[in-house]
Write an enzyme that holds these catalytic residues in place. Structure first.
Site, PDB file in Angstrom:
ATOM      1  N   ASP A 154       0.920  -1.109  -0.063  1.00 26.42           N
ATOM      2  CA  ASP A 154       0.002  -0.039   0.066  1.00 26.42           C
ATOM      3  C   ASP A 154       1.047   1.173   0.131  1.00 26.42           C
ATOM      4  O   ASP A 154       2.158   1.072   0.374  1.00 26.42           O
ATOM      5  CB  ASP A 154      -0.887   0.072   1.374  1.00 26.42           C
ATOM      6  CG  ASP A 154      -1.814   1.130   1.466  1.00 26.42           C
ATOM      7  OD1 ASP A 154      -2.568   1.591   0.429  1.00 26.42           O
ATOM      8  OD2 ASP A 154      -1.624   1.950   2.417  1.00 26.42           O
TER       9      ASP A 154
ATOM     10  N   LYS B 267      -7.575  -4.425  -4.801  1.00 32.02           N
ATOM     11  CA  LYS B 267      -6.003  -5.034  -4.624  1.00 32.02           C
ATOM     12  C   LYS B 267      -5.608  -6.308  -4.447  1.00 32.02           C
ATOM     13  O   LYS B 267      -4.606  -6.789  -5.146  1.00 32.02           O
ATOM     14  CB  LYS B 267      -5.851  -4.453  -3.310  1.00 32.02           C
ATOM     15  CG  LYS B 267      -5.669  -2.760  -3.011  1.00 32.02           C
ATOM     16  CD  LYS B 267      -5.227  -2.370  -1.625  1.00 32.02           C
ATOM     17  CE  LYS B 267      -5.203  -0.658  -1.710  1.00 32.02           C
ATOM     18  NZ  LYS B 267      -4.757  -0.423  -0.300  1.00 32.02           N
TER      19      LYS B 267
ATOM     20  N   ASP C 224      -1.637  -1.024   5.757  1.00 29.60           N
ATOM     21  CA  ASP C 224      -1.623  -0.407   7.251  1.00 29.60           C
ATOM     22  C   ASP C 224      -3.237  -0.363   7.699  1.00 29.60           C
ATOM     23  O   ASP C 224      -3.377   0.336   8.862  1.00 29.60           O
ATOM     24  CB  ASP C 224      -1.038   1.051   7.151  1.00 29.60           C
ATOM     25  CG  ASP C 224      -1.887   2.060   6.307  1.00 29.60           C
ATOM     26  OD1 ASP C 224      -2.853   2.913   6.696  1.00 29.60           O
ATOM     27  OD2 ASP C 224      -1.769   1.968   5.048  1.00 29.60           O
ATOM     28  N   SER C 225      -4.333  -0.411   6.733  1.00 27.76           N
ATOM     29  CA  SER C 225      -5.593  -0.136   7.063  1.00 27.76           C
ATOM     30  C   SER C 225      -6.684  -1.532   6.501  1.00 27.76           C
ATOM     31  O   SER C 225      -5.972  -2.388   6.108  1.00 27.76           O
ATOM     32  CB  SER C 225      -6.012   0.963   6.416  1.00 27.76           C
ATOM     33  OG  SER C 225      -5.905   0.910   5.048  1.00 27.76           O
TER      34      SER C 225
ATOM     35  N   ASN D 273      -8.683  -1.700   4.333  1.00 21.17           N
ATOM     36  CA  ASN D 273      -8.643  -1.999   2.629  1.00 21.17           C
ATOM     37  C   ASN D 273      -7.599  -2.785   2.251  1.00 21.17           C
ATOM     38  O   ASN D 273      -7.782  -2.925   0.925  1.00 21.17           O
ATOM     39  CB  ASN D 273      -9.071  -0.550   2.050  1.00 21.17           C
ATOM     40  CG  ASN D 273      -7.755   0.371   2.001  1.00 21.17           C
ATOM     41  OD1 ASN D 273      -6.842   0.283   2.466  1.00 21.17           O
ATOM     42  ND2 ASN D 273      -8.075   1.572   1.605  1.00 21.17           N
TER      43      ASN D 273
END
Length: 277
Positions: free
Chosen positions: A24, A201, A224-225, A227
């Site tokens: 990401d 993704k 990091d999140s 999504n």
């Protein structure tokens, strides 16, 4: 197409590809406040020495947003960038930008048009579910990004079920995750991202594995999140960097010991050591 009117530096494209590494962008590959430049350089140096590793950014951001940041930070361009929630795929080799037409054809064969998402937006509004368009992404050809302002947990979950059902009815993927204020998102909102069922993704990961015939054991991803979770689950070695959101850490249990690029580099260096490189 060739880059024009500026000098652009790209990472050395691998001689042959054995390993895939996807990251990401915002708050994973680089810190939104731009304060980890040395860690970026250290990771780039490592990747330029690894002549069989394909590395790229897989992000919800637009291509212009990603390239603008890379240029501002004087970062080398990665081997590929998959932008707009993984709906567009570009490669960078010897200063040349190459758009992957075959990846786009996968979505076009589904009969997808942007109107599909707009119809879902209208249908949800008729049920008093108001989605706020994220303006920077409004011209993305194959995706659409919204904010949903949270109310109560019970009401939000009910509305999320309606959003997912509406997307499924139109053969769309929808990703719903808590916004991250560190990247400029509102604190009291959720990201709601729609894109074709063949994209996203995780779809980019599967496409690249097939395109380059990469052994699944040699696939890595970092995020990091919320999504990023599907992408992390689409590879053998999926990690959240240590600065990941609390929501993401509850949903995915493999975490790097360090933040941002340092977290990515620590995992890849451990791989090199265990393989005797």
């Amino acid at each position: 197409m060739l880059f024009e009117n500026k000098e652009v530096f790209c990472m050395l494209f691998p001689e042959s590809i054995r390993t895939l590494v996807c990251s990401d962008f915002d708050e994973t590959y680089f810190a939104h406040d731009r304060n980890h430049a040395q860690d970026v350089k250290a990771l780039t140096t490592y990747l330029n020495k690894e002549r069989h590793m394909l590395f790229g950014i897989v992000s919800a951001s637009t291509l212009d947003m990603i390239k603008g940041c890379l240029d501002e930070m004087k970062m080398e361009y990665p081997h590929f960038i998959a932008c707009n929630s993984g709906t567009e795929l570009y490669y960078y080799k010897d200063g040349v930008e190459i758009y992957d037409q075959a990846y786009e054809l996968m979505m076009l064969r589904q009969g997808f048009t942007k109107m599909t998402i707009l119809d879902v937006e209208k249908a949800l509004a008729a049920h008093d579910i108001q989605l706020m368009v994220q303006e920077p992404f409004i011209h993305a050809p194959f995706s659409r990004n919204y904010y949903y302002r949270e109310t109560t947990p019970q009401e939000d979950e009910r509305r999320f079920r309606q959003i997912r059902a509406a997307a499924e009815e139109q053969r769309l993927i929808v990703n719903i995750s808590k916004c991250n204020p560190l990247i400029g998102d509102p604190a009291d909102c959720y990201d709601v991202d729609f894109f074709p069922a063949s994209a996203g993704k995780d779809a980019v990961v599967r496409y690249l594995i097939g395109k380059y015939d990469i052994d699944f054991d040699e696939t890595y991803a970092f995020g990091d999140s919320g999504n990023d979770i599907k992408m992390l689950n689409a590879v053998k070695h999926g990690y959240l960097v240590s600065n990941a959101t609390a929501e993401a850490k509850k949903r995915h249990l493999k975490h790097a010991d360090f933040p941002y690029n340092k977290g990515i580099l620590s995992i890849l260096e451990a791989r090199s050591e265990s393989n005797g490189y």
